[in-house]
Design a protein around this motif. Structure first.
Motif, PDB file in Angstrom:
ATOM      1  N   ALA A  27       0.776  -1.353  -0.147  1.00 43.89           N
ATOM      2  CA  ALA A  27       0.076  -0.062   0.063  1.00 43.89           C
ATOM      3  C   ALA A  27       0.872   1.227   0.043  1.00 43.89           C
ATOM      4  N   LYS A  28       1.969   1.254   0.596  1.00 43.97           N
ATOM      5  CA  LYS A  28       2.799   2.537   0.906  1.00 43.97           C
ATOM      6  C   LYS A  28       3.280   2.570  -0.668  1.00 43.97           C
ATOM      7  N   GLN A  29       4.109   1.476  -1.177  1.00 43.82           N
ATOM      8  CA  GLN A  29       4.534   1.632  -2.438  1.00 43.82           C
ATOM      9  C   GLN A  29       3.449   2.335  -3.515  1.00 43.82           C
ATOM     10  N   ASN A  30       2.111   1.948  -3.449  1.00 41.84           N
ATOM     11  CA  ASN A  30       1.159   2.220  -4.506  1.00 41.84           C
ATOM     12  C   ASN A  30       0.904   3.817  -4.133  1.00 41.84           C
ATOM     13  N   ARG A  31       0.783   4.115  -2.981  1.00 40.99           N
ATOM     14  CA  ARG A  31       0.556   5.512  -2.495  1.00 40.99           C
ATOM     15  C   ARG A  31       1.618   6.323  -3.084  1.00 40.99           C
ATOM     16  N   GLU A  32       3.034   5.956  -2.995  1.00 42.00           N
ATOM     17  CA  GLU A  32       4.094   6.739  -3.397  1.00 42.00           C
ATOM     18  C   GLU A  32       4.045   6.822  -4.945  1.00 42.00           C
ATOM     19  N   ASN A  33       3.533   5.829  -5.591  1.00 43.40           N
ATOM     20  CA  ASN A  33       3.718   5.476  -7.311  1.00 43.40           C
ATOM     21  C   ASN A  33       2.321   6.511  -7.581  1.00 43.40           C
ATOM     22  N   LEU A  34       1.374   6.501  -6.877  1.00 42.15           N
ATOM     23  CA  LEU A  34       0.308   7.567  -7.162  1.00 42.15           C
ATOM     24  C   LEU A  34       0.759   8.898  -6.941  1.00 42.15           C
ATOM     25  N   ARG A  35       1.484   9.452  -5.715  1.00 43.69           N
ATOM     26  CA  ARG A  35       1.854  10.643  -5.464  1.00 43.69           C
ATOM     27  C   ARG A  35       3.022  11.129  -6.579  1.00 43.69           C
ATOM     28  N   ALA A  36       3.592  10.267  -7.277  1.00 42.04           N
ATOM     29  CA  ALA A  36       4.722  10.504  -8.164  1.00 42.04           C
ATOM     30  C   ALA A  36       3.776  10.812  -9.520  1.00 42.04           C
ATOM     31  N   LEU A  37       2.888  10.268  -9.805  1.00 45.43           N
ATOM     32  CA  LEU A  37       1.912  10.330 -11.134  1.00 45.43           C
ATOM     33  C   LEU A  37       1.316  11.698 -11.106  1.00 45.43           C
ATOM     34  N   ALA A  38       0.830  12.031  -9.618  1.00 45.40           N
ATOM     35  CA  ALA A  38      -0.038  13.376  -9.486  1.00 45.40           C
ATOM     36  C   ALA A  38       0.979  14.371 -10.081  1.00 45.40           C
ATOM     37  N   ALA A  39       2.052  14.428  -9.968  1.00 43.58           N
ATOM     38  CA  ALA A  39       2.995  15.618 -10.547  1.00 43.58           C
ATOM     39  C   ALA A  39       3.067  15.604 -11.892  1.00 43.58           C
ATOM     40  N   ASP A  40       2.422  14.725 -12.627  1.00 44.92           N
ATOM     41  CA  ASP A  40       2.469  14.731 -14.046  1.00 44.92           C
ATOM     42  C   ASP A  40       1.192  15.605 -14.602  1.00 44.92           C
ATOM     43  N   GLU A  41       1.143  15.785 -15.899  1.00 45.15           N
ATOM     44  CA  GLU A  41       0.095  16.188 -16.652  1.00 45.15           C
ATOM     45  C   GLU A  41      -0.211  15.222 -17.897  1.00 45.15           C
ATOM     46  N   PRO A  42      -1.401  14.710 -18.135  1.00 40.05           N
ATOM     47  CA  PRO A  42      -2.276  15.028 -17.359  1.00 40.05           C
ATOM     48  C   PRO A  42      -2.321  14.129 -15.781  1.00 40.05           C
ATOM     49  N   ALA A  43      -3.199  14.838 -15.098  1.00 34.80           N
ATOM     50  CA  ALA A  43      -3.215  13.972 -13.656  1.00 34.80           C
ATOM     51  C   ALA A  43      -3.734  12.666 -13.857  1.00 34.80           C
ATOM     52  N   PRO A  44      -3.329  11.678 -12.844  1.00 36.74           N
ATOM     53  CA  PRO A  44      -3.895  10.714 -13.014  1.00 36.74           C
ATOM     54  C   PRO A  44      -5.739  10.057 -12.645  1.00 36.74           C
ATOM     55  N   GLY A  45      -5.922  11.404 -12.263  1.00 31.07           N
ATOM     56  CA  GLY A  45      -7.294  11.336 -11.885  1.00 31.07           C
ATOM     57  C   GLY A  45      -7.707  12.833 -11.083  1.00 31.07           C
ATOM     58  N   LEU A  46      -9.044  12.686 -10.627  1.00 29.00           N
ATOM     59  CA  LEU A  46      -9.529  13.797  -9.907  1.00 29.00           C
ATOM     60  C   LEU A  46      -9.970  13.534  -8.428  1.00 29.00           C
ATOM     61  N   VAL A  47      -9.827  14.504  -7.686  1.00 29.04           N
ATOM     62  CA  VAL A  47     -10.265  14.373  -6.374  1.00 29.04           C
ATOM     63  C   VAL A  47     -11.601  15.129  -6.102  1.00 29.04           C
ATOM     64  N   ALA A  48     -12.414  14.560  -5.293  1.00 30.06           N
ATOM     65  CA  ALA A  48     -13.741  15.391  -5.101  1.00 30.06           C
ATOM     66  C   ALA A  48     -13.680  15.825  -3.664  1.00 30.06           C
ATOM     67  N   TYR A  49     -14.087  17.220  -3.679  1.00 29.72           N
ATOM     68  CA  TYR A  49     -14.231  17.951  -2.330  1.00 29.72           C
ATOM     69  C   TYR A  49     -15.503  18.167  -1.787  1.00 29.72           C
ATOM     70  N   ARG A  50     -15.833  18.461  -0.829  1.00 23.80           N
ATOM     71  CA  ARG A  50     -16.993  18.964  -0.133  1.00 23.80           C
ATOM     72  C   ARG A  50     -16.514  19.835   0.867  1.00 23.80           C
ATOM     73  N   GLY A  51     -16.473  21.375   0.727  1.00 17.29           N
ATOM     74  CA  GLY A  51     -15.679  22.175   1.473  1.00 17.29           C
ATOM     75  C   GLY A  51     -14.354  21.727   1.478  1.00 17.29           C
ATOM     76  N   GLU A  52     -13.856  21.405   2.856  1.00 21.84           N
ATOM     77  CA  GLU A  52     -12.322  21.253   2.986  1.00 21.84           C
ATOM     78  C   GLU A  52     -12.283  19.470   2.858  1.00 21.84           C
TER      79      GLU A  52
END
Length: 172
Positions: free
Chosen positions: A26-51
């Motif tokens: 899980a830690k590796q997967n989280r780190e891999n997604l975090r690395a991808l999030a720095a790229d364009e296009p992003a690997p996905g979108l996050v939904a917020y309700r307020g904060e």
């Protein structure tokens, strides 16, 4: 994020294959997604309700998903370039409130903005009836239909396996 979030996958399942997935943590997967999030296009979108984070949708050009590219059941329909929606995560306290549909609408806008011409999805088939939240991470066929997606094909691994719709939305 609220309870119900993925503790293992971190939206990396379709991005890795074979032993790379089986041996990941899980830690590796989280780190891999975090690395991808720095790229364009992003690997996905996050939904917020307020904060508060209430959801996630995984969306990328199909080529970003090696497991999808090698799938026999979800093999390419044709040679047209597509973007793929592979997963939704909605916090347990926000389910049934339209979060997934709002994320789908956001993903359509995002893909169009990034030049996608076709958006493809592989939802849970309507023929399966009600499924658990754990099995609904691909989204429901009816939600995609309501967003204007068209059923392109329905496939199965074998006669006893669940049907897998392939749906598309033309963005041009």
């Amino acid at each position: 994020m609220q309870g119900g979030d993925p503790k293992w996958c971190w939206c990396m399942y379709f991005r890795t294959r074979g032993l790379s997935w089986s041996n990941s943590t899980a830690k590796q997967n989280r780190e891999n997604l975090r690395a991808l999030a720095a790229d364009e296009p992003a690997p996905g979108l996050v939904a917020y309700r307020g904060e508060e984070v209430v959801g996630w949708i995984g969306i990328s050009p199909r080529e970003a998903y090696p497991r999808l590219e090698s799938s026999k059941v979800l093999a390419r329909v044709d040679d047209k370039p597509v973007w793929s929606i592979v997963c939704f995560v909605v916090g347990s306290n926000s389910r049934g409130q339209g979060v997934a549909r709002a994320m789908l609408d956001g993903a359509i806008t995002y893909a169009r903005h990034h030049g996608a011409q076709i958006l493809e999805a592989y939802p849970v088939a309507t023929s399966r009836g009600k499924v658990s939240a754990a099995s609904a991470f691909h989204g429901s066929q009816s939600m995609f239909e309501k967003a204007g997606f068209q059923l392109i094909d329905v496939r199965q691994w074998n006669k006893k396996s669940p049907e897998r719709p392939i749906m598309r939305l033309e963005l041009t």
